[in-house]
Design a protein around this motif. Structure first.
Motif, PDB file in Angstrom:
ATOM      1  N   GLN B  77       0.839  -1.191   0.000  1.00 50.80           N
ATOM      2  CA  GLN B  77       0.000   0.000   0.000  1.00 50.80           C
ATOM      3  C   GLN B  77       0.870   1.235   0.000  1.00 50.80           C
ATOM      4  N   SER B  78       0.248   2.364  -0.221  1.00 49.51           N
ATOM      5  CA  SER B  78       0.987   3.627  -0.120  1.00 49.51           C
ATOM      6  C   SER B  78       1.346   3.875   1.345  1.00 49.51           C
ATOM      7  N   SER B  79       2.200   4.892   1.571  1.00 48.08           N
ATOM      8  CA  SER B  79       2.843   5.041   2.883  1.00 48.08           C
ATOM      9  C   SER B  79       1.869   5.205   4.050  1.00 48.08           C
ATOM     10  N   ASP B  80       0.685   5.801   3.821  1.00 42.86           N
ATOM     11  CA  ASP B  80      -0.215   6.030   4.954  1.00 42.86           C
ATOM     12  C   ASP B  80      -0.747   4.726   5.549  1.00 42.86           C
ATOM     13  N   LEU B  81      -1.238   3.817   4.690  1.00 43.04           N
ATOM     14  CA  LEU B  81      -1.752   2.538   5.195  1.00 43.04           C
ATOM     15  C   LEU B  81      -0.609   1.650   5.695  1.00 43.04           C
ATOM     16  N   PHE B  82       0.515   1.713   4.992  1.00 36.58           N
ATOM     17  CA  PHE B  82       1.700   0.959   5.404  1.00 36.58           C
ATOM     18  C   PHE B  82       2.088   1.373   6.828  1.00 36.58           C
ATOM     19  N   ALA B  83       2.153   2.669   7.049  1.00 36.98           N
ATOM     20  CA  ALA B  83       2.531   3.195   8.364  1.00 36.98           C
ATOM     21  C   ALA B  83       1.490   2.822   9.423  1.00 36.98           C
ATOM     22  N   GLU B  84       0.230   2.944   9.058  1.00 33.58           N
ATOM     23  CA  GLU B  84      -0.867   2.610   9.973  1.00 33.58           C
ATOM     24  C   GLU B  84      -0.714   1.165  10.477  1.00 33.58           C
ATOM     25  N   PRO B 161      12.140   9.942  -0.184  1.00 37.95           N
ATOM     26  CA  PRO B 161      11.301   8.771   0.143  1.00 37.95           C
ATOM     27  C   PRO B 161      11.442   8.316   1.590  1.00 37.95           C
ATOM     28  N   ASN B 162      12.683   8.286   2.100  1.00 37.01           N
ATOM     29  CA  ASN B 162      12.881   7.828   3.473  1.00 37.01           C
ATOM     30  C   ASN B 162      12.224   8.758   4.479  1.00 37.01           C
ATOM     31  N   ASN B 163      12.308  10.027   4.216  1.00 39.01           N
ATOM     32  CA  ASN B 163      11.662  10.980   5.113  1.00 39.01           C
ATOM     33  C   ASN B 163      10.146  10.844   5.080  1.00 39.01           C
ATOM     34  N   ILE B 164       9.614  10.554   3.907  1.00 37.59           N
ATOM     35  CA  ILE B 164       8.154  10.413   3.783  1.00 37.59           C
ATOM     36  C   ILE B 164       7.655   9.269   4.658  1.00 37.59           C
ATOM     37  N   LEU B 165       8.344   8.135   4.582  1.00 36.55           N
ATOM     38  CA  LEU B 165       7.927   7.005   5.422  1.00 36.55           C
ATOM     39  C   LEU B 165       8.031   7.382   6.894  1.00 36.55           C
ATOM     40  N   GLY B 166       9.154   7.930   7.299  1.00 41.18           N
ATOM     41  CA  GLY B 166       9.350   8.341   8.690  1.00 41.18           C
ATOM     42  C   GLY B 166       8.269   9.304   9.140  1.00 41.18           C
ATOM     43  N   PHE B 167       7.958  10.243   8.261  1.00 38.78           N
ATOM     44  CA  PHE B 167       6.931  11.230   8.580  1.00 38.78           C
ATOM     45  C   PHE B 167       5.566  10.551   8.766  1.00 38.78           C
ATOM     46  N   SER B 168       5.303   9.546   7.956  1.00 35.40           N
ATOM     47  CA  SER B 168       4.041   8.795   8.095  1.00 35.40           C
ATOM     48  C   SER B 168       3.972   8.103   9.454  1.00 35.40           C
ATOM     49  N   TYR B 169       5.108   7.570   9.920  1.00 33.94           N
ATOM     50  CA  TYR B 169       5.103   6.910  11.227  1.00 33.94           C
ATOM     51  C   TYR B 169       4.808   7.943  12.317  1.00 33.94           C
ATOM     52  N   VAL B 170       5.491   9.081  12.230  1.00 35.96           N
ATOM     53  CA  VAL B 170       5.290  10.149  13.219  1.00 35.96           C
ATOM     54  C   VAL B 170       3.821  10.585  13.222  1.00 35.96           C
ATOM     55  N   GLN B 171       3.299  10.762  12.017  1.00 36.18           N
ATOM     56  CA  GLN B 171       1.895  11.175  11.884  1.00 36.18           C
ATOM     57  C   GLN B 171       0.949  10.180  12.553  1.00 36.18           C
ATOM     58  N   THR B 172       1.155   8.880  12.253  1.00 37.19           N
ATOM     59  CA  THR B 172       0.290   7.838  12.810  1.00 37.19           C
ATOM     60  C   THR B 172       0.352   7.851  14.337  1.00 37.19           C
ATOM     61  N   ILE B 173       1.564   7.953  14.863  1.00 38.39           N
ATOM     62  CA  ILE B 173       1.750   7.961  16.319  1.00 38.39           C
ATOM     63  C   ILE B 173       1.054   9.180  16.950  1.00 38.39           C
ATOM     64  N   MET B 174       1.317  10.336  16.353  1.00 36.49           N
ATOM     65  CA  MET B 174       0.805  11.587  16.932  1.00 36.49           C
ATOM     66  C   MET B 174      -0.716  11.699  16.769  1.00 36.49           C
ATOM     67  N   ASP B 175      -1.210  11.377  15.593  1.00 34.27           N
ATOM     68  CA  ASP B 175      -2.657  11.484  15.338  1.00 34.27           C
ATOM     69  C   ASP B 175      -3.442  10.647  16.341  1.00 34.27           C
ATOM     70  N   ALA B 176      -2.906   9.448  16.655  1.00 34.59           N
ATOM     71  CA  ALA B 176      -3.649   8.536  17.535  1.00 34.59           C
ATOM     72  C   ALA B 176      -3.216   8.689  18.996  1.00 34.59           C
ATOM     73  N   HIS B 177      -2.339   9.649  19.261  1.00 33.20           N
ATOM     74  CA  HIS B 177      -1.836   9.868  20.623  1.00 33.20           C
ATOM     75  C   HIS B 177      -1.315   8.571  21.233  1.00 33.20           C
ATOM     76  N   LEU B 178      -0.545   7.805  20.479  1.00 33.47           N
ATOM     77  CA  LEU B 178      -0.008   6.544  21.000  1.00 33.47           C
ATOM     78  C   LEU B 178       1.182   6.831  21.907  1.00 33.47           C
TER      79      LEU B 178
END
Lengths: 404, 404
Positions: B77-84, B161-178
């Motif tokens: 999948q694209s980076s958002d679902l992959f990161a999720e 590309p590497n930053n995009i993936l990393g950013f997706s992880y940060v986003q997922t963590i922060m959005d869900a307050h994990l």
């Protein structure tokens, strides 16, 4: 011009066929012989050893004037639908008689058999259902029911595969009151299922197994076929690199089943009564098509029925596809594979009389049923290397084969 | 015990990974390193060069304590679902931090970038839609939109590309307050898409293409990987007879497409916007996977997106399958591929805390999503000879890999 129809598979066209063609010409006194032939897959649920185009050439060179393709949905079926499609195709192309092989060669016996059947049809159907419910496979259940209504006598023996097909043709003609005279031709000795070659007249089964086992045409096999067939077998192998047999498709069917859900499998035509679970279960660890067939096989399901089912899985022929035949009073088109000059003369005159289109190349825009033909043809060539596959597949888009 | 998560593909596990594992252990100060890894098919829509079990072994031997499988529906999948999927899997297994590679190695820049993004999110989305409507492919459209909101600066460059993936992880963590601390690790030089091997640190892409081109491990490739990986690559080849690449699946996908209707194709995940017609059309006469990709490719669709689509066709992953992720707040299970003794100690303590089942073998009765994993695994091994395929497939039913 008067035309006579033949219903065949020509897989391959052998001496028995040469004999049948000649006898049919004599018996029908027709100017034109029209054969309706199974295409890529055969009634017994097998891929044809060489493609329909090469089989067509052999037939045209050996006395047939026109070769028509029996649509896949009729061809890979039990005898009733097979007969329905074949007789209707011949009817649409204007034949006045249909010749078929039988053990006795006595048409009268078939007509009398038909009368007996009609008088006892409700009883026959009831018996058949009873036997099927007992878990008896269709052919045996049907044989037992025919026996009870007196149709397994020496004169009309419906336990013989050849007689069953002939009887289905007679039934289709008579039930629909078609203006076609059925003509039984006595077969040259060679039992339908013979496995050994013992002379110049051999069964297609024995010829095929020898060809596939030896990957070549040895002397005793060569003696069973006219030169035209031998040339086409060689020519096909030169172009395709091999002849076709189930094992060549094993990886594709296995891959397919292994990536399908049971629900998707159950949507395939012929996957009935929970067979989807059995197919899935037996797929685990199986390493050849033959082994898979043996694992699935039970008393209830004949080898032929299971092979047909695998054809439908391979070609992705669904139960929804089968709806296309529902409430159809005739075939949706007549597909012309090839003709001689004589056949062309006949067709030129006949064309105007036809009620359905005469299709000369595969174009799926013409009829939804042609999509199914396209899938079947694509599946048939799938086992070949990419370059060879594409070259042979393109025959579908060429004009019909012409033999002078 | 404190655990740190890594999100990877290990295809194959190379020196860059060894470095990343060590840096992560240092940065996180964790007792246990947990890697969540794509299984048979990768984010870029490619079959992994060797199977997930052999890649797991190499990772465990080189410092990872636990390897978990990212489910197919998240991995390809694209980076958002992959990161999720990846972040949620690590969260369920109790990590307190997640390390990810980045160009700068500065976590603060990612946090600040996240704030900037959040402030400008509606504007970003609007811009993105505009660019997509203009027929610009997603990665470029997204880069342009990031640029407009100031996220392609030297400090936080989301065109990498590497930053995009990393950013997706940060986003997922922060959005869900994990309760997870993201930790950026500075990457060793080697650009993500580098095609040439120039030293002991090389990109997975360059390593793979060299391996697949040479069908062997030459000196300069060997220098880019730890011994554990070299052994697993050899071992897999010994068992399977080959390494995996798209061309090995060409016949299967082509067969599949050639026996599907356009409606059936359109039901596959990733076949959108009328691509079904383009796939069908370009299938005619094509003789290799690469040629097919080139024929389908337009400016609108990236190579990666089209490869993902072909993965979904091969594995028969439908739009209906994707509904399984709808309204899910977390992953449905955690699949354990392998562990060290240390990893086992961690998991024994952690298991009781987990909210989703820890799955150690593939059994489709446990969760409907595992049916999709089974299809993906079956599709992955389909290109191998029957006996080898069955032997390797059975790894799915074995307990997790244990390394002392």
């Amino acid at each position: 011009m008067k035309a006579c129809g033949l219903i065949v598979e020509y897989n391959p066209f052998h001496n028995g066929h040469v004999y049948h063609v000649r006898q049919s010409r004599d018996a029908s006194n027709a100017d034109c012989l029209i054969a309706v032939m199974s295409g890529s897959f055969l009634q017994r649920g097998e891929p044809a050893i060489i493609d329909k185009f090469h089989r067509t050439k052999a037939a045209l060179l050996e006395g047939v004037d026109i070769v028509l393709e029996l649509p896949y949905l009729y061809a890979v079926q039990s005898s009733d639908l097979f007969a329905e499609g074949a007789v209707r195709t011949l009817h649409e192309s204007g034949v006045s008689s249909i010749c078929f092989g039988s053990e006795s060669g006595n048409t009268q016996h078939f007509m009398e058999g038909y009368d007996v059947f009609k008088q006892n049809e409700p009883f026959y159907r009831e018996l058949l259902q009873d036997y099927l419910k007992q878990g008896i496979a269709f052919p045996e259940a049907s044989r037992l029911a025919y026996q009870k209504i007196g149709l397994t006598t020496e004169e009309m023996d419906l336990s013989q595969p050849n007689n069953i097909l002939g009887f289905s043709y007679v039934q289709t003609i008579m039930d629909a009151h078609l203006p076609i005279t059925p003509l039984a031709i006595k077969r040259k000795k060679s039992n339908y299922h013979d496995e050994e070659i013992t002379g110049p007249i051999a069964s297609a089964t024995s010829i095929r197994s020898k060809l596939l086992a030896e990957h070549d045409i040895s002397g005793d096999v060569a003696a069973t076929m006219p030169d035209a067939t031998i040339r086409q077998l060689h020519e096909y192998k030169r172009q395709a690199g091999c002849w076709h047999a189930w094992e060549g498709y094993f990886h594709f069917i296995h891959y397919r089943v292994m990536t399908m859900t049971t629900e998707e499998l159950a949507a395939i035509h012929g996957v009935d009564e929970g067979l989807e679970y059995r197919i899935k279960k037996t797929a685990q660890g199986v390493t050849s098509f033959y082994e898979w067939m043996q694992r699935i096989k039970t008393k209830r399901y004949t080898w032929t029925r299971l092979q047909r089912m695998f054809s439908h899985i391979l070609t992705n022929t669904t139960k929804t596809d089968m709806y296309q035949l529902k409430n159809k009073t005739t075939v949706p088109y007549v597909r012309l594979l090839g003709m001689t000059r004589n056949g062309q003369t006949y067709l030129n005159a006949q064309k105007k009389e036809m009620n359905v289109p005469l299709v000369s190349k595969l174009s799926h825009h013409m009829n939804p049923l042609l999509c199914i033909e396209e899938k079947a043809s694509n599946a048939y060539y799938s086992m070949l290397p990419a370059d060879k596959r594409e070259k042979l597949r393109k025959q579908e888009l060429q004009p019909p084969i012409m033999i002078n």
